[in-house]
Motif scaffolding. Structure first.
Motif, PDB file in Angstrom:
ATOM      1  N   TYR A   1      -5.813   3.243  -2.200  1.00 49.16           N
ATOM      2  CA  TYR A   1      -4.888   4.179  -2.088  1.00 49.16           C
ATOM      3  C   TYR A   1      -3.998   3.510  -3.339  1.00 49.16           C
ATOM      4  CZ  TYR A   1      -4.869  -1.050  -0.258  1.00 49.16           C
ATOM      5  OH  TYR A   1      -4.791  -2.242  -0.740  1.00 49.16           O
TER       6      TYR A   1
ATOM      7  N   ALA B   1       0.555  -0.945   0.083  1.00 48.59           N
ATOM      8  CA  ALA B   1       0.308  -0.085  -0.243  1.00 48.59           C
ATOM      9  C   ALA B   1       0.600   1.386   0.429  1.00 48.59           C
ATOM     10  CB  ALA B   1      -0.272   0.515   1.365  1.00 48.59           C
TER      11      ALA B   1
ATOM     12  N   SER C   1      -2.740   7.197   1.344  1.00 42.73           N
ATOM     13  CA  SER C   1      -3.771   7.365   0.673  1.00 42.73           C
ATOM     14  C   SER C   1      -4.257   8.056  -0.544  1.00 42.73           C
ATOM     15  CB  SER C   1      -4.081   7.865   2.489  1.00 42.73           C
ATOM     16  OG  SER C   1      -5.114   7.689   2.056  1.00 42.73           O
TER      17      SER C   1
ATOM     18  N   ASP D   1      -6.150  -0.986   3.661  1.00 47.62           N
ATOM     19  CA  ASP D   1      -6.684   0.166   4.053  1.00 47.62           C
ATOM     20  C   ASP D   1      -7.948   0.455   4.209  1.00 47.62           C
ATOM     21  OD1 ASP D   1      -7.177   3.227   4.857  1.00 47.62           O
ATOM     22  OD2 ASP D   1      -5.349   3.540   3.915  1.00 47.62           O
ATOM     23  N   ASP D   2      -8.843   0.662   4.528  1.00 48.44           N
ATOM     24  CA  ASP D   2     -10.798   0.782   4.894  1.00 48.44           C
ATOM     25  C   ASP D   2     -10.968   2.246   3.531  1.00 48.44           C
ATOM     26  OD1 ASP D   2     -11.616   0.129   7.299  1.00 48.44           O
ATOM     27  OD2 ASP D   2     -10.146   1.671   7.978  1.00 48.44           O
TER      28      ASP D   2
END
Length: 328
Positions: free
Chosen positions: A200, A36, A39, A196-197
């Motif tokens: 990204y 990742a 963001s 992540d929620d």
């Protein structure tokens, strides 16, 4: 000792021995293959919305059974329900809320049900890549994975008239080669990973790829709650109303944080009467809030990529007019 030969085409050093025997170059190489990056949550959503809602449906239908060589009518009928009964109901429900969604459809499923695939497109929804026959891409050779992914995109384009810009790998499997194939195809986004929620950028060995990841999670997937396997231990132990509570809490927190509420469903699971009522009540709950942006995965990816300045990302345009902000 691990093979320390240079990496090519996204391959990590080949591991030998037990994991506790790997040197740092080996275990770090595996971890850093796909990672990742930054963001991509923007400072604001279109129209001043407070939350982005990205609904998705994996229209697998008969393909998981076919993939496993299950060719008897019983199992295939369960998948057929998803197309015959559930999909039309889902489309009517989405239309009632003016909520565009993304349907990830295996190519074989689209070939079996071409009118369904065209109905998605006609309703203003997105169709994304979801494998050829819901194959497990970690169990096929790299050249086969590449060929199936390309053939799937071609087939969906031929049936619907629109070339897919995103992929969700079947079963969310992600092989050593998936990212390199996705980059080769010039896709805008992937929706198979869980770091992540919120969206990204994907990294390949620390290198930004320009590909948006719209992360999934088993919590926000109907399959773990509703799957039934007659000859295995899988049973739908969670009552539908309990699932509604989980998903409602997930949305409420995404709303508070100003992020993304992403949900994954399958027509042949969510489309049954008691479960579709849950989805209807969830959508009523979401629409009762001010500043909700219902969006496809593609328009979500285009927006966050554009806001982040990912100029190399394909198709980075402003969201289409069919993705209204609901004022509650």
């Amino acid at each position: 000792m691990a093979d320390e030969s240079p990496r090519t085409h996204g391959d990590a050093p080949r591991a030998t021995g037990e994991p506790w025997q790997w040197d740092e170059g080996t275990w770090r190489g595996h971890v850093e293959r796909v990672r990742a990056g930054r963001s991509l949550v923007p400072e604001s959503w279109p129209g001043g919305a407070r939350v982005a809602v990205a609904l998705s449906f994996d229209s697998d239908h008969e393909t998981p059974a076919l993939r496993d060589g299950e060719i008897r009518p019983g199992k295939l009928a369960q998948g057929e329900y998803g197309s015959r009964v559930a999909a039309p109901k889902i489309l009517r429900l989405l239309d009632r809320h003016s909520a565009p969604a993304t349907f990830f459809m295996p190519a074989v499923s689209a070939l079996l049900h071409p009118e369904e695939a065209r109905a998605y497109a006609a309703g203003g929804h997105e169709i994304g890549i979801h494998g050829w026959i819901h194959e497990r891409n970690m169990q096929v050779p790299p050249e086969a994975e590449r060929e199936l992914q390309l053939r799937s995109a071609d087939t969906l384009e031929q049936i619907t008239g629109a070339r897919p810009v995103g992929i969700r790998t079947p079963s969310w499997d992600f092989s050593d080669h998936t990212l390199s194939i996705t980059r080769e195809m010039g896709l805008l986004y992937d929706s198979s990973l869980m770091a992540d929620d919120d969206p990204y950028e994907l990294l390949a060995y620390g290198e930004p790829t320009g590909i948006v990841e719209i992360p999934v999670e088993w919590i926000r997937d109907d399959a773990p709650y509703f799957m039934m396997e007659r000859y295995a231990g899988l049973r739908p132990y969670t009552p539908p109303r309990s699932v509604l509570g989980i998903w409602r809490d997930e949305f409420d927190q995404a709303y508070r944080e100003g992020g993304v509420f992403q949900l994954t469903m399958h027509p042949h699971f969510i489309g049954h009467r008691s479960r579709l009522l849950v989805l209807a009540e969830l959508l009523d709950h979401i629409a009762a809030h001010s500043g909700v942006w219902f969006t496809t995965h593609a328009d979500l990816a285009r927006y966050v990529a554009g806001q982040a300045g990912l100029a190399e990302a394909p198709g980075t345009t402003t969201p289409s007019p069919r993705t209204p902000v609901h004022e509650g």
